[in-house]
Scaffold this motif. Structure first.
Motif, PDB file in Angstrom:
ATOM      1  N   MET A   1      -3.848   6.101 -14.592  1.00 34.78           N
ATOM      2  CA  MET A   1      -4.136   5.512 -13.305  1.00 34.78           C
ATOM      3  C   MET A   1      -2.958   4.672 -12.835  1.00 34.78           C
ATOM      4  SD  MET A   1      -6.495   5.529 -11.151  1.00 34.78           S
ATOM      5  CE  MET A   1      -7.437   4.682  -9.950  1.00 34.78           C
ATOM      6  N   ALA A   2      -2.380   3.876 -13.703  1.00 30.84           N
ATOM      7  CA  ALA A   2      -1.262   3.017 -13.324  1.00 30.84           C
ATOM      8  C   ALA A   2      -0.023   3.848 -12.992  1.00 30.84           C
ATOM      9  CB  ALA A   2      -0.949   2.032 -14.435  1.00 30.84           C
ATOM     10  N   ILE A   3       0.169   4.956 -13.702  1.00 29.23           N
ATOM     11  CA  ILE A   3       1.341   5.803 -13.439  1.00 29.23           C
ATOM     12  C   ILE A   3       1.209   6.464 -12.072  1.00 29.23           C
ATOM     13  CG2 ILE A   3       2.590   7.870 -14.188  1.00 29.23           C
ATOM     14  CD1 ILE A   3       1.898   7.083 -17.049  1.00 29.23           C
ATOM     15  N   SER A   4       0.031   6.931 -11.720  1.00 32.18           N
ATOM     16  CA  SER A   4      -0.155   7.583 -10.420  1.00 32.18           C
ATOM     17  C   SER A   4       0.005   6.563  -9.284  1.00 32.18           C
ATOM     18  CB  SER A   4      -1.521   8.265 -10.340  1.00 32.18           C
ATOM     19  OG  SER A   4      -2.557   7.314 -10.446  1.00 32.18           O
ATOM     20  N   LYS A   5      -0.470   5.340  -9.480  1.00 38.81           N
ATOM     21  CA  LYS A   5      -0.325   4.309  -8.468  1.00 38.81           C
ATOM     22  C   LYS A   5       1.149   3.931  -8.309  1.00 38.81           C
ATOM     23  CE  LYS A   5      -2.440   0.066  -6.901  1.00 38.81           C
ATOM     24  NZ  LYS A   5      -3.430  -0.962  -7.167  1.00 38.81           N
ATOM     25  N   MET A   6       1.881   3.874  -9.414  1.00 41.22           N
ATOM     26  CA  MET A   6       3.299   3.571  -9.368  1.00 41.22           C
ATOM     27  C   MET A   6       4.060   4.688  -8.643  1.00 41.22           C
ATOM     28  SD  MET A   6       5.843   2.435 -12.447  1.00 41.22           S
ATOM     29  CE  MET A   6       5.750   3.982 -13.302  1.00 41.22           C
ATOM     30  N   VAL A   8       2.814   6.687  -6.311  1.00 38.26           N
ATOM     31  CA  VAL A   8       2.471   6.582  -4.893  1.00 38.26           C
ATOM     32  C   VAL A   8       3.283   5.473  -4.236  1.00 38.26           C
ATOM     33  CG1 VAL A   8       0.625   5.955  -3.287  1.00 38.26           C
ATOM     34  CG2 VAL A   8       0.171   7.579  -5.121  1.00 38.26           C
ATOM     35  N   ASN A   9       3.404   4.338  -4.894  1.00 42.00           N
ATOM     36  CA  ASN A   9       4.196   3.230  -4.348  1.00 42.00           C
ATOM     37  C   ASN A   9       5.667   3.612  -4.206  1.00 42.00           C
ATOM     38  OD1 ASN A   9       1.992   1.558  -4.131  1.00 42.00           O
ATOM     39  ND2 ASN A   9       2.335   0.568  -6.105  1.00 42.00           N
ATOM     40  N   MET A  10       6.201   4.331  -5.186  1.00 44.58           N
ATOM     41  CA  MET A  10       7.593   4.759  -5.133  1.00 44.58           C
ATOM     42  C   MET A  10       7.802   5.766  -4.004  1.00 44.58           C
ATOM     43  SD  MET A  10       9.978   6.466  -8.082  1.00 44.58           S
ATOM     44  CE  MET A  10       9.029   7.969  -8.105  1.00 44.58           C
ATOM     45  N   ALA A  11       6.883   6.703  -3.837  1.00 45.18           N
ATOM     46  CA  ALA A  11       6.994   7.694  -2.772  1.00 45.18           C
ATOM     47  C   ALA A  11       6.914   7.019  -1.405  1.00 45.18           C
ATOM     48  CB  ALA A  11       5.901   8.744  -2.916  1.00 45.18           C
ATOM     49  N   GLN A  12       6.060   6.036  -1.266  1.00 45.38           N
ATOM     50  CA  GLN A  12       5.943   5.314  -0.009  1.00 45.38           C
ATOM     51  C   GLN A  12       7.230   4.538   0.283  1.00 45.38           C
ATOM     52  OE1 GLN A  12       2.716   2.539   0.142  1.00 45.38           O
ATOM     53  NE2 GLN A  12       3.095   1.984   2.269  1.00 45.38           N
ATOM     54  N   PHE A  13       7.803   3.918  -0.723  1.00 45.99           N
ATOM     55  CA  PHE A  13       9.046   3.163  -0.557  1.00 45.99           C
ATOM     56  C   PHE A  13      10.171   4.083  -0.093  1.00 45.99           C
ATOM     57  CE2 PHE A  13      13.019   1.480  -2.335  1.00 45.99           C
ATOM     58  CZ  PHE A  13      13.034   0.230  -1.748  1.00 45.99           C
ATOM     59  N   VAL A  14      10.299   5.242  -0.716  1.00 43.73           N
ATOM     60  CA  VAL A  14      11.362   6.187  -0.371  1.00 43.73           C
ATOM     61  C   VAL A  14      11.138   6.757   1.024  1.00 43.73           C
ATOM     62  CG1 VAL A  14      12.397   8.411  -0.980  1.00 43.73           C
ATOM     63  CG2 VAL A  14      11.919   6.729  -2.752  1.00 43.73           C
TER      64      VAL A  14
END
Length: 49
Positions: A1-6, A8-14
């Motif tokens: 769960m934490a890896i998928s959230k991380m 998603v956050n990275m994809a949003q940042f990029v």
């Protein structure tokens, strides 16, 4: 769960960075065209340069 959230956050940042780089500029500069030079030209030696 934490890896998928991380991920998603990275994809949003990029994607936000990509959008900021490649969107058209919204600068509100007036369209005035080219202005002629009306000053005087500095002659060499007179100003001490």
């Amino acid at each position: 769960m934490a890896i998928s959230k991380m991920f998603v956050n990275m994809a949003q940042f990029v994607s936000e960075a990509f959008m900021r780089i490649f969107t058209p500029a919204n600068d509100a500069y007036p369209v005035i065209g080219v202005q002629p030079f009306t000053g005087s030209i500095c002659k060499k030696g007179k100003a001490g340069w």
